[in-house]
Motif scaffolding. Structure first.
Motif, PDB file in Angstrom:
ATOM      1  N   ALA A   1      60.506  71.186  28.035  1.00  0.00           N
ATOM      2  CA  ALA A   1      60.228  69.869  27.461  1.00  0.00           C
ATOM      3  C   ALA A   1      60.384  68.748  28.474  1.00  0.00           C
ATOM      4  O   ALA A   1      59.880  67.638  28.245  1.00  0.00           O
ATOM      5  CB  ALA A   1      61.142  69.614  26.265  1.00  0.00           C
TER       6      ALA A   1
ATOM      7  N   ASN B   1      63.415  70.632  23.274  1.00  0.00           N
ATOM      8  CA  ASN B   1      62.376  70.684  22.247  1.00  0.00           C
ATOM      9  C   ASN B   1      62.736  69.908  20.981  1.00  0.00           C
ATOM     10  O   ASN B   1      61.848  69.606  20.177  1.00  0.00           O
ATOM     11  CB  ASN B   1      62.077  72.134  21.856  1.00  0.00           C
ATOM     12  CG  ASN B   1      61.407  72.909  22.959  1.00  0.00           C
ATOM     13  OD1 ASN B   1      60.842  72.341  23.892  1.00  0.00           O
ATOM     14  ND2 ASN B   1      61.469  74.237  22.867  1.00  0.00           N
TER      15      ASN B   1
ATOM     16  N   LYS C   1      60.781  66.983  21.202  1.00  0.00           N
ATOM     17  CA  LYS C   1      59.371  67.187  21.530  1.00  0.00           C
ATOM     18  C   LYS C   1      58.528  66.682  20.366  1.00  0.00           C
ATOM     19  O   LYS C   1      58.662  67.151  19.238  1.00  0.00           O
ATOM     20  CB  LYS C   1      59.086  68.667  21.782  1.00  0.00           C
ATOM     21  CG  LYS C   1      57.642  68.961  22.142  1.00  0.00           C
ATOM     22  CD  LYS C   1      57.367  70.456  22.221  1.00  0.00           C
ATOM     23  CE  LYS C   1      55.891  70.717  22.533  1.00  0.00           C
ATOM     24  NZ  LYS C   1      55.553  72.164  22.463  1.00  0.00           N
TER      25      LYS C   1
ATOM     26  N   LYS D   1      61.855  75.317  16.660  1.00  0.00           N
ATOM     27  CA  LYS D   1      62.159  74.424  17.781  1.00  0.00           C
ATOM     28  C   LYS D   1      62.813  75.161  18.952  1.00  0.00           C
ATOM     29  O   LYS D   1      62.731  74.706  20.102  1.00  0.00           O
ATOM     30  CB  LYS D   1      63.068  73.288  17.302  1.00  0.00           C
ATOM     31  CG  LYS D   1      62.328  72.169  16.590  1.00  0.00           C
ATOM     32  CD  LYS D   1      61.389  71.446  17.535  1.00  0.00           C
ATOM     33  CE  LYS D   1      60.958  70.106  17.054  1.00  0.00           C
ATOM     34  NZ  LYS D   1      60.119  69.394  18.034  1.00  0.00           N
TER      35      LYS D   1
ATOM     36  N   TYR E   1      59.038  76.288  25.318  1.00  0.00           N
ATOM     37  CA  TYR E   1      58.368  74.990  25.206  1.00  0.00           C
ATOM     38  C   TYR E   1      56.931  75.091  24.702  1.00  0.00           C
ATOM     39  O   TYR E   1      56.546  74.384  23.761  1.00  0.00           O
ATOM     40  CB  TYR E   1      58.380  74.265  26.559  1.00  0.00           C
ATOM     41  CG  TYR E   1      57.402  73.116  26.596  1.00  0.00           C
ATOM     42  CD1 TYR E   1      57.707  71.912  25.972  1.00  0.00           C
ATOM     43  CD2 TYR E   1      56.155  73.242  27.212  1.00  0.00           C
ATOM     44  CE1 TYR E   1      56.803  70.860  25.968  1.00  0.00           C
ATOM     45  CE2 TYR E   1      55.249  72.204  27.204  1.00  0.00           C
ATOM     46  CZ  TYR E   1      55.571  71.016  26.574  1.00  0.00           C
ATOM     47  OH  TYR E   1      54.666  69.981  26.562  1.00  0.00           O
TER      48      TYR E   1
END
Length: 449
Positions: free
Chosen positions: A203, A283, A286, A324, A328
């Motif tokens: 991320a 993440n 993200k 999550k 990534y």
């Protein structure tokens, strides 16, 4: 016992003013707002002891995942998180399964919310490459606007046909709401970073893959189309300093009564997080568009203060922790935000970066004005009693209090400077001192068009 409630010793925030006063509710409406009001016989009196009394937040950008993805969110669970955070109305996005691309799908969502939503609700109509006639025939009284994914989308709602885009901007009978990121730019960036980092891609590279160039290119296209057709355009989740130059500073409603035709919005996570936070949160933060640099965060806060940004919302988009925690490239974008959004904004007041009146303008007044919401968003006699009561007391976020179905928050462990003491929807107390009430009183938003 009457159905009147009187709030005394409140610090009211409304229409550019912060002032001590009282507010009376009768039934589902605000009856009176004044510096002083004498209690009536049998009236319930609530002493707020100097707490802020705000019009409830109207969050015009949420993804409650219903229908189709109820395993991670639904209207009932996420509206509960809303009222815990002082949000009294929400507007849900159309990229569900099935997507909201027809009147039938829109009516299905409205029926799903009836009797289950703790906050007031509305649902956007979605645009696709193959439903232009449906967009042109939208009933303006049933939806706040039409959502257009310009160049980037999850699901099948990408609108990349130039003729369809032109038709939407020429003929939509409601405000056009856009997600602006350019897919070819993002795809090229992803190839580059995958070649450079391989399995080590994280991320940390997200703000460079979902780059500022991708955002700006798409936002330029949207604003150019809006100017060409004199369309009402609202660009969602602005994340870069460069995009701000596309938007006119100044109030949403001008002194002569006219309204901006092109407006901009940012989200609370862009005002709280920045690139260094990827190192710890990865993440979990993200999202699309990506959280970018500290300089962008500072520019967005200034843009709220100068009215270049018109609305502050969440883009609440929950995913499970299992999702999550994937690598990534496989981890989905989006984060749960509604429960702590208003507190995030008010932290900027406590730090001196914004005034409380500016926050209320962006989270309550402006969404009501922009979408023509009928009789909500203000502390005005005759308006619905949608209220947030906020104490200036610290509140540390713990996982066990999270009401979103995914049961996590990027704010876990953070201490806010305020606490949402109570939330009222349509004259009914639905949240107080950390507890949901039994009443489920959310109603479909009405539009004064």
């Amino acid at each position: 016992m009457t159905d009147r409630v009187l709030f005394i010793n409140a610090m009211l925030v409304n229409e550019g003013r912060e002032w001590p006063g009282c507010l009376r509710i009768q039934g589902d409406r605000i009856e009176a707002v004044a510096p002083s009001l004498e209690p009536l016989p049998d009236e319930r009196v609530i002493d707020l002891q100097g707490a802020w009394l705000l019009p409830g937040m109207i969050d015009d950008q949420v993804h409650f995942r219903e229908p189709g993805l109820e395993y991670k969110a639904d209207i009932a669970s996420e509206s509960a998180a809303c009222v815990a955070g002082g949000i009294t109305s929400f507007m849900d996005m159309p990229n569900t399964n099935p997507p909201t691309l027809s009147n039938e799908a829109l009516e299905d969502k409205l029926q799903r919310a009836n009797g289950r939503a703790r906050a007031n609700y509305a649902f956007y109509f979605g645009a696709a490459n193959d439903n232009l006639d449906a967009v042109r025939n939208i009933n303006p009284l049933r939806t706040p606007g039409v959502k257009v994914f310009m160049g980037a989308s999850t699901g099948n709602m990408l609108v990349d046909d130039p003729e369809v885009l032109d038709g939407i901007f020429a003929g939509a009978p409601v405000p056009i709401i856009t997600h602006c990121e350019d897919t070819p730019t993002i795809d090229a960036n992803m190839v580059h970073f995958q070649q450079e980092f391989g399995a080590n891609l994280t991320a940390m590279q997200h703000p460079d893959i979902r780059s500022r160039e991708a955002c700006l290119k798409s936002s330029v296209l949207a604003t150019e189309l809006a100017k060409r057709h004199d369309a009402r355009l609202h660009v969602l989740h602005i994340s870069t300093a460069e995009e701000l130059d596309l938007f006119e500073p100044g109030p949403l409603i001008r002194a002569d009564g006219s309204r901006k035709r092109i407006t901009a919005e940012t989200c609370v996570h862009f005002l709280h997080f920045a690139r260094p936070d990827y190192a710890n949160l990865g993440n979990l933060i993200k999202c699309n568009p990506a959280i970018k640099d500290e300089s962008d965060r500072a520019a967005l806060i200034r843009a709220i203060a100068t009215d270049r940004i018109d609305v502050l919302a969440t883009d609440h988009a929950p995913h499970t922790l299992e999702e999550k925690n994937k690598p990534y490239a496989q981890a989905p974008s989006g984060l749960p935000l509604v429960q702590f959004a208003l507190q995030t904004a008010l932290d900027l007041v406590l730090s001196g970066q914004l005034r409380v009146e500016q926050v209320v303008q962006k989270v309550s007044h402006a969404p009501a004005q922009l979408f023509d919401v009928k009789e909500r968003g203000f502390l005005r006699p005759g308006y619905f009693a949608d209220l947030a009561i906020v104490r200036r007391e610290p509140h540390r976020v713990t996982r066990d209090e999270i009401l979103s179905k995914v049961k996590w928050s990027p704010f876990e462990g953070h201490t806010f400077g305020t606490t949402i003491a109570a939330t009222w929807v349509n004259g009914t107390e639905v949240w107080r001192d950390g507890q949901l009430g039994d009443a489920i009183v959310g109603r479909a938003l009405e539009f004064d068009r």
